[in-house]
Scaffold this motif. Sequence first.
Motif, short mmCIF file in Angstrom:
data_model
loop_
_atom_site.label_atom_id
_atom_site.label_comp_id
_atom_site.label_asym_id
_atom_site.label_seq_id
_atom_site.Cartn_x
_atom_site.Cartn_y
_atom_site.Cartn_z
N ILE A 1 63.58 20.06 23.35
CA ILE A 1 62.44 19.61 24.14
C ILE A 1 61.52 18.91 23.15
CG2 ILE A 1 60.40 20.37 25.46
CD1 ILE A 1 62.04 22.99 26.09
N GLN A 2 60.95 17.77 23.55
CA GLN A 2 59.97 17.13 22.66
C GLN A 2 58.81 16.58 23.48
OE1 GLN A 2 61.46 13.66 20.56
NE2 GLN A 2 62.59 12.91 22.36
N SER A 3 57.62 16.67 22.91
CA SER A 3 56.43 16.12 23.57
C SER A 3 55.32 15.98 22.54
CB SER A 3 56.01 17.01 24.74
OG SER A 3 55.05 16.35 25.53
N HIS A 4 54.12 15.67 23.04
CA HIS A 4 52.93 15.55 22.18
C HIS A 4 51.91 16.58 22.63
CE1 HIS A 4 54.62 11.41 22.21
NE2 HIS A 4 54.20 11.36 20.96
N VAL A 5 51.09 17.04 21.69
CA VAL A 5 50.02 17.96 22.07
C VAL A 5 48.86 17.92 21.06
CG1 VAL A 5 50.80 20.09 20.90
CG2 VAL A 5 49.59 20.25 23.07
N ALA A 6 47.64 18.09 21.57
CA ALA A 6 46.45 18.34 20.75
C ALA A 6 46.35 17.37 19.58
CB ALA A 6 46.47 19.78 20.25
N GLU A 7 46.47 16.07 19.93
CA GLU A 7 46.43 15.03 18.90
C GLU A 7 45.00 14.48 18.76
OE1 GLU A 7 49.05 11.86 19.97
OE2 GLU A 7 48.62 10.64 18.20
N ASN A 8 44.32 14.33 19.89
CA ASN A 8 43.10 13.54 19.93
C ASN A 8 42.11 14.18 20.92
OD1 ASN A 8 41.83 11.43 21.87
ND2 ASN A 8 42.11 10.22 20.00
N LYS A 9 40.84 14.15 20.58
CA LYS A 9 39.85 14.88 21.40
C LYS A 9 39.79 14.37 22.85
CE LYS A 9 37.96 17.70 18.22
NZ LYS A 9 37.14 17.28 17.09
N ASP A 10 39.85 13.03 23.04
CA ASP A 10 39.80 12.49 24.41
C ASP A 10 41.04 12.88 25.21
OD1 ASP A 10 37.42 11.30 23.78
OD2 ASP A 10 38.30 9.36 23.30
N GLU A 11 42.18 12.87 24.52
CA GLU A 11 43.44 13.28 25.17
C GLU A 11 43.34 14.74 25.62
OE1 GLU A 11 46.02 14.60 22.28
OE2 GLU A 11 47.87 14.54 23.44
N ILE A 12 42.77 15.59 24.77
CA ILE A 12 42.67 17.02 25.10
C ILE A 12 41.76 17.22 26.30
CG2 ILE A 12 41.86 19.26 24.26
CD1 ILE A 12 42.71 18.29 21.42
N ALA A 13 40.61 16.51 26.31
CA ALA A 13 39.68 16.66 27.44
C ALA A 13 40.37 16.25 28.74
CB ALA A 13 38.45 15.80 27.19
N TRP A 14 41.16 15.18 28.67
CA TRP A 14 41.89 14.68 29.85
C TRP A 14 42.92 15.73 30.33
CZ3 TRP A 14 45.78 10.00 29.65
CH2 TRP A 14 45.99 9.52 30.94
N ALA A 15 43.66 16.27 29.39
CA ALA A 15 44.68 17.26 29.74
C ALA A 15 44.03 18.52 30.34
CB ALA A 15 45.50 17.63 28.50
N ARG A 16 42.88 18.89 29.84
CA ARG A 16 42.20 20.08 30.37
C ARG A 16 41.72 19.83 31.81
NH1 ARG A 16 43.48 23.61 30.00
NH2 ARG A 16 41.75 25.06 29.86
N GLU A 17 41.25 18.58 32.07
CA GLU A 17 40.83 18.25 33.44
C GLU A 17 42.01 18.30 34.41
OE1 GLU A 17 39.19 14.25 33.89
OE2 GLU A 17 37.77 14.80 32.32
#
Length: 445
Positions: free
Chosen positions: A236-252
Amino acid sequence: MKAYRASLLWFARQTDEPCRALFEEDGLLVVGPNADGIQVVQAVGAWRDLSLQYPGLAVEHLPGRIIAPGFIDLHVHYPQTNVIGSPADGLLPWLENHTFPEEKRFAAPGYSAQSATFFIEELLRNGVTTALAFATSHPESVNALFAQAQARKMRLITGLCLMDRHAPQDLLNSASADGRVNATEQSLLDSEALIQRWHGQGRLGYAITPRFAPTCSDAQLRGAGELAAKYPDVWIQSHVAENKDEIAWARELFPRSRSYLATYADFGLMRKRAVYAHCIHFDDDDRTLMRDTGAGAAISPTSNLFLGSGFFDYAGADRVGFQYGLASDVGGGTSFSPFHTMLGAYYVGREGQTKQGLSLSPQQLWWQHTAGAARALGLDGATGTPSVGNLLPGCEADFVVLNPQATPLLARKTAIAANLNELLFAMIVLGDDRLIERTVISQAF
Ligand code: GUN
Ligand code: ZN
């Protein structure tokens, strides 16, 4: 059987002293088939001892050269070769303005094929013999990369990029041609068909590849988790917790999960053989989740520095104890060269999140790009799996021949190295593709 006489660099067994490099100035590496006909290391050690045990064996003498394990790139995007060096104000504008437009071009099979050919050549030219790679959302892009890796007998893992929302329409996964199966369902059917076609063929492996949670619907992540449960030995491969804006978006988008990382666990996407790129902005609960599920982190220092994403917290990772290895993350990353990536990791350690900064040892850096990355992939031979990233007996015979005289400065600096750490550091800091004189792939299939 065949043998190589040169200086040799390899690593102690993970269970003994992980990260400890072993070095033999005048060594012999003996390579031959195992019971399955795969070329593996038969013996590694001092020439004066081993040459007596293998009388009459053909020996290729490589004076002044160092044989070392082939490098493992734990996270790289083959469709982003042309994206290298595209500046942006952080990850999300970079994806929108540079990456997505380039990835759209992989809808054309001819473009995928020529890009795959260049990409595999470039990995090998830089001494990378195993890669966990992203393709695009087009099944043909996956077929093209597998076909090219198979032609070069390279150990390569890739998969169809799952993205059914929040990206340009013509890059999202497509519905079936007759319109009866929606894009989400079709992407999962395509993934399963690709697993059946490619996973375990020779040295190829399949990775279920949700791009990142923000571009996947709940239904797509759920389906990916179901596939992962059905095929426990695929990656399995993906991305996580790279960038603050990305994290805020994922949390929403996924407010019910404890954290961005936990979103993946909630959909059944964290287990052994799951590799998450970046893992920068973690708390200790995230680190514990990584450790307890057996997932690994692909640390991508040149990408994190280029995009201004942040610094991987080595001290935090080691305090809790989860697995990690190094990755180029081309095209966010700026180089295919493992030397550039190791140097980037050194900078990240110095700048990182502890007050004093860390000074990662050259043995530790090199291990992260070879045997350590193999462990994160579950390819360290631990439970009868194949073994790469090292030259211990039984490891698949993928290796590089380094020429420490490749440039005047390398020659000057390596000549005055007083010990192994100084020698390795000189190569990490000054090395690039010129240091790789030859890349040898285990010729098994
Ligand atoms: N997050 C989602 N897609 C990407 C990508 O292509 N590169 C990086 N660095 N991060 C991502
Ligand atoms: Zn990436």
